[in-house]
Each structure stands twice: as C-alpha cells, then as structure tokens.
Motif scaffolding. Structure first.
Motif, PDB file in Angstrom:
ATOM      1  N   VAL A  74       0.920  -1.320   0.030  1.00  0.00           N
ATOM      2  CA  VAL A  74      -0.124   0.031  -0.093  1.00  0.00           C
ATOM      3  C   VAL A  74       0.857   1.297  -0.132  1.00  0.00           C
ATOM      4  CG1 VAL A  74      -2.013  -1.134   0.955  1.00  0.00           C
ATOM      5  CG2 VAL A  74      -0.253  -0.260   2.621  1.00  0.00           C
ATOM      6  N   THR A  75       2.005   1.187   0.316  1.00  0.00           N
ATOM      7  CA  THR A  75       2.943   2.389   0.268  1.00  0.00           C
ATOM      8  C   THR A  75       3.947   2.527  -1.181  1.00  0.00           C
ATOM      9  OG1 THR A  75       4.601   1.280   1.676  1.00  0.00           O
ATOM     10  CG2 THR A  75       2.898   2.842   2.711  1.00  0.00           C
TER      11      THR A  75
ATOM     12  N   PHE B  78       1.562   7.969  -0.039  1.00  0.00           N
ATOM     13  CA  PHE B  78       1.189   6.912   1.066  1.00  0.00           C
ATOM     14  C   PHE B  78       2.103   6.543   2.029  1.00  0.00           C
ATOM     15  CE2 PHE B  78      -1.908   6.655  -2.634  1.00  0.00           C
ATOM     16  CZ  PHE B  78      -3.064   6.588  -2.179  1.00  0.00           C
TER      17      PHE B  78
ATOM     18  N   VAL C 281      -3.483   3.630   7.232  1.00  0.00           N
ATOM     19  CA  VAL C 281      -2.899   3.820   5.893  1.00  0.00           C
ATOM     20  C   VAL C 281      -3.370   5.451   5.539  1.00  0.00           C
ATOM     21  CG1 VAL C 281      -2.912   3.390   3.447  1.00  0.00           C
ATOM     22  CG2 VAL C 281      -2.976   1.401   5.163  1.00  0.00           C
TER      23      VAL C 281
ATOM     24  N   ASN D 247      -3.214   8.869   2.964  1.00  0.00           N
ATOM     25  CA  ASN D 247      -2.986   9.588   1.697  1.00  0.00           C
ATOM     26  C   ASN D 247      -2.617  10.797   1.914  1.00  0.00           C
ATOM     27  OD1 ASN D 247      -2.942  10.656  -0.864  1.00  0.00           O
ATOM     28  ND2 ASN D 247      -5.199  10.016  -1.185  1.00  0.00           N
TER      29      ASN D 247
ATOM     30  N   LYS E 225      -7.442  13.154  -3.128  1.00  0.00           N
ATOM     31  CA  LYS E 225      -7.929  12.433  -2.236  1.00  0.00           C
ATOM     32  C   LYS E 225      -9.064  11.495  -2.616  1.00  0.00           C
ATOM     33  CE  LYS E 225      -5.208  14.834   0.649  1.00  0.00           C
ATOM     34  NZ  LYS E 225      -3.915  14.465   1.314  1.00  0.00           N
TER      35      LYS E 225
ATOM     36  N   ALA F  42     -11.316   8.341  -3.500  1.00  0.00           N
ATOM     37  CA  ALA F  42     -11.636   7.289  -3.072  1.00  0.00           C
ATOM     38  C   ALA F  42     -12.903   6.536  -3.671  1.00  0.00           C
ATOM     39  CB  ALA F  42     -11.849   7.355  -1.690  1.00  0.00           C
TER      40      ALA F  42
ATOM     41  N   THR G   5      -4.134   1.206  -3.148  1.00  0.00           N
ATOM     42  CA  THR G   5      -3.815   2.773  -3.405  1.00  0.00           C
ATOM     43  C   THR G   5      -2.911   2.733  -4.831  1.00  0.00           C
ATOM     44  OG1 THR G   5      -1.551   2.189  -2.550  1.00  0.00           O
ATOM     45  CG2 THR G   5      -3.346   2.826  -0.869  1.00  0.00           C
ATOM     46  N   THR G   6      -3.104   3.973  -5.168  1.00  0.00           N
ATOM     47  CA  THR G   6      -2.436   4.363  -6.381  1.00  0.00           C
ATOM     48  C   THR G   6      -1.946   5.888  -6.289  1.00  0.00           C
ATOM     49  OG1 THR G   6      -2.721   4.293  -8.931  1.00  0.00           O
ATOM     50  CG2 THR G   6      -4.717   4.979  -7.698  1.00  0.00           C
ATOM     51  N   ASP G   7      -0.877   6.060  -7.354  1.00  0.00           N
ATOM     52  CA  ASP G   7      -0.409   7.236  -7.311  1.00  0.00           C
ATOM     53  C   ASP G   7      -0.754   7.821  -8.760  1.00  0.00           C
ATOM     54  OD1 ASP G   7       1.411   5.965  -8.886  1.00  0.00           O
ATOM     55  OD2 ASP G   7       3.004   6.281  -7.586  1.00  0.00           O
TER      56      ASP G   7
ATOM     57  N   LEU H 256      -7.948   3.962  -3.050  1.00  0.00           N
ATOM     58  CA  LEU H 256      -7.620   5.466  -2.902  1.00  0.00           C
ATOM     59  C   LEU H 256      -6.596   5.965  -3.859  1.00  0.00           C
ATOM     60  CD1 LEU H 256      -6.859   5.148   1.106  1.00  0.00           C
ATOM     61  CD2 LEU H 256      -8.807   5.941  -0.128  1.00  0.00           C
TER      62      LEU H 256
ATOM     63  N   SER I 207      -3.728   9.149  -4.863  1.00  0.00           N
ATOM     64  CA  SER I 207      -3.043  10.431  -4.572  1.00  0.00           C
ATOM     65  C   SER I 207      -2.737  11.382  -5.549  1.00  0.00           C
ATOM     66  CB  SER I 207      -1.637  10.020  -3.693  1.00  0.00           C
ATOM     67  OG  SER I 207      -0.756   9.514  -4.703  1.00  0.00           O
TER      68      SER I 207
END
Length: 385
Positions: A3-4, A9, A29, A31, A36, A38, A187-189, A227, A229
């Motif tokens: 997740v990081t 994150f 976790v 963000n 933000k 989701a 999670t995704t950037d 989520l 970022s």
C-alpha cells in the motif's frame, strides 16, 4: 511495500492488545498526496458491521484521507456503543492527523459481538500509536496487523506507465460472494478521480473477489477500498487503469484462496460454453458450494458425478446430458456419460482444475474455491474459544 508502493502514501501497523497472541492488530494507511479520491465496495450482507455503515457514509462524496483498520474484533452486533466506538475511532485518527473525521474510513475484523469498553480503549490507543508510527516503509506492518486466522500477510503491486497500484488484503475464511471476510486496501499514485476509481474497482471486484467462494459464508465486514493520491502526475488510460486494478485484485484473491482456513486443495472451477455470464457464474458457484464435491477433492477422489449433480440444481440454460467435465486435464465425462476412467485423474497436488463445458453458448467464468477438510471444521468449531 504494497500500500505504500504508490507515491503519497504512508502506513503503520502496531500492537494494541486486541489479540491474545500479542501480534500487531491496528493498522493505518494515510493518503498525503495532492488528490484524495476514493471508491469502495462493501459486503452485500444485510447484517452490516458498524464500521461498514460508517465507511459507506465516508466514501459517499468520493473522498477519503485515511483508513484505520483493526483485527481482533468485528464490532458487529454491538449496539449503539459499537457505532459510537467507530465514530470515536475516526475522530481519534482525524485529530492525530489533522483531517476531518468524515474523511476517515474505519474497518474492523474478528469475532462478531465483541465491543466493550476495553475493546474501544485498545482500538483508540492503537490508532494513536499507529498515527505516530507512519512511514513509507510501513506497508508490511499494516498488512500483518489486519490478519486474523491468516497465516501470512497478503500484498501485491502492479506497475503502470509512470504510475503504480499496490494493495494489501486479509481473509482466510468466510470467503464468499459479496466479497469475503476480508479487508482490502488498494492505493495508486495515478491521477484518477472518484468516477474512474469507482468504475475500475467495481469492474475488478466483479471478476475477482466476487468469484472467490471458499466456504459459501458471507461476512458482515467486507470492505475493499481504493485510494488515489495523484502524486505521479499521470492520468492513465481508463482501460489500462482498469486492467491494472483487476490484475492486482486477482493476485490478492488468489493469495486469499491459497491461505483459506485448513484447505489442502485450491480449486479453480472454469465454466465454458454457457448461454450467459450469469449462467456461467451460477454453475461455477453451485459446484464451489457443494460440500460433497469439496469433500471428494479433499479425499483425492475425482467424483465427477457430484459436479453434474451440483450444476443440475441451477437455473442455467443447458442440457445435463450434453455436458463435458474434465479434471486436471482429463475429460472424465462427455455428453453426460463416462469418458476417461477416474483413476486417470491425479488430485494429489494442491492445485485442482475443473473444466465444465455446458455446450450452450459462448460465455465463461471462473470461480475459485477450496476443499472441505478436517482442519477447516476444527478451526471454525473453536474460533471463539
């Protein structure tokens, strides 16, 4: 780094004393990115735990800044005190992070009916500790803290073109459609808004987590959260992003299957030749939930008659006397009659592949399940003791 792996994150996993084993049991976790966004998918069980009811409201506006998760107690069927505990958890995390409580998703997993003052105090103290322990290297700690009967943490990462999606999951029992007894944080950037996340997540869960049916039992706490970022600065092609999220969910779903409680066989049930996708799923699910079939696989018995008996209970379009069944590459039934001898099938390996051709159309689906073992019965007979 699960997740990081995505930029923006941070995560943590700490021990709050919720588990008698003394293992980590509260994860967080966060963000910290420019976006933000989701999206989430929750259990379809009408009996929803308090964290699910709370989190449905949180993601309603398509925004979330953090998710706090605890194992060691589901906080379900705990009355008004339980919902107050969930609210207090979100407020505690919000205060520690300097964000709004309305942007904090809360997830819980464990025994239903656990929710006294001691439980609340430990969750709140654990949340504060997790907020102080956040780091870009905290993914494994977080994935470990959400485990219940899992034997290992479950993490995965898929790389896109200049962006990534990463995730963690927990779940080892009650794995049935409507998700599973699982908590999943993705999670995704990538720079994706709520609509893009929601489309990708629902598309992915439909063909991955919703087709994992380990024991036919549906949880009250299932949550899959995605989520974004936006920290990569890359706006991905929608189809490419959807494919990456699906690949990630498929990886995590297979990890959940491989760690199912007491299982000795991982069974992939592939249905082809169906008149519709719904027919294919219904037939595959009927086989996956048939205890006689699952017990036969546990005993390394290629009893294909149990497969035909299971699909005969469905409303799918097919002729029972025009169906082919293969097990681990050996066609044991052709047109509803015996084909190759059953002793030609080797089921001693953990992986089992069942192929059913309904010969009624061009649609297909795959359902994942496990065998029914002594260990599964024993573990669940003593779960609350």
């Amino acid at each position: 780094m699960s997740v990081t792996a995505a930029q923006g994150f941070v995560a943590a996993g700490v021990t709050a004393g919720l588990k008698t084993s003394g293992r980590p049991d509260v994860a967080l976790v966060v963000n910290r990115g420019r976006r933000k966004s989701a999206a989430a998918v929750f259990t379809s069980n009408r009996a929803k735990a308090h964290p699910v009811l709370w989190s449905q409201q949180v993601v309603g506006d398509g925004i979330a800044e953090a998710v706090v998760l605890n194992s060691g107690g589901a906080n379900c069927f705990t009355g008004p005190f339980g919902f107050q505990t969930t609210h207090a958890t979100a407020e505690t995390v919000a205060e520690a992070l300097g964000v709004s409580a309305g942007d904090v998703v809360v997830c819980s997993t464990g025994l239903i009916g656990v929710g006294d003052q001691v439980f609340r105090d430990k969750v709140l103290s654990g949340s504060i500790a997790a907020a102080s322990a956040l780091t870009v290297d905290g993914g494994l700690d977080a994935a470990t803290a959400i485990m219940t009967t899992d034997t290992k943490p479950k993490q995965a990462v898929v790389a896109g073109d200049g962006w990534v999606v990463g995730g963690m999951a927990k779940g080892a029992g009650m794995l049935a459609p409507g998700l599973a007894t699982m908590l999943v944080v993705l999670t995704t950037d990538a720079d994706v808004d709520h609509g893009g996340l929601d489309d990708a997540l629902h598309s992915a869960t439909r063909v991955t987590f919703d087709r994992l049916d380990s024991d036919g039992c549906m949880s009250t706490n299932d949550t899959v959260l995605l989520l974004a970022s936006g920290e990569s600065g890359v706006v991905p092609d929608a189809e490419e992003f959807r494919a990456a999220v699906t690949e990630l969910c498929a990886d995590l779903a297979e990890q959940l299957q491989a760690d199912a409680e007491g299982a000795s066989h991982d069974i992939r049930i592939e249905i082809v030749g169906a008149a519709s996708d719904d027919d294919a799923v219904e037939v595959g699910r009927s086989i996956a939930r048939n205890n006689l079939f699952k017990a036969a696989v546990f005993g390394n018995d290629p009893n294909w008659g149990r497969v035909l008996a299971a699909i005969g209970t469905t409303s799918a379009e097919f002729d029972p006397y025009d169906v082919d069944v293969s097990m681990n590459g050996v066609r044991v039934c052709h047109a509803g009659a015996p084909d190759r001898p059953s002793d030609a099938v080797d089921l001693t390996a953990r992986a089992v592949h069942v192929l059913v051709d309904l010969r009624s159309g061009g649609h297909e689906a795959t359902i994942l399940t496990n065998d029914l073992t002594h260990d599964y019965v024993h573990e669940n007979s003593a779960y609350s003791s």
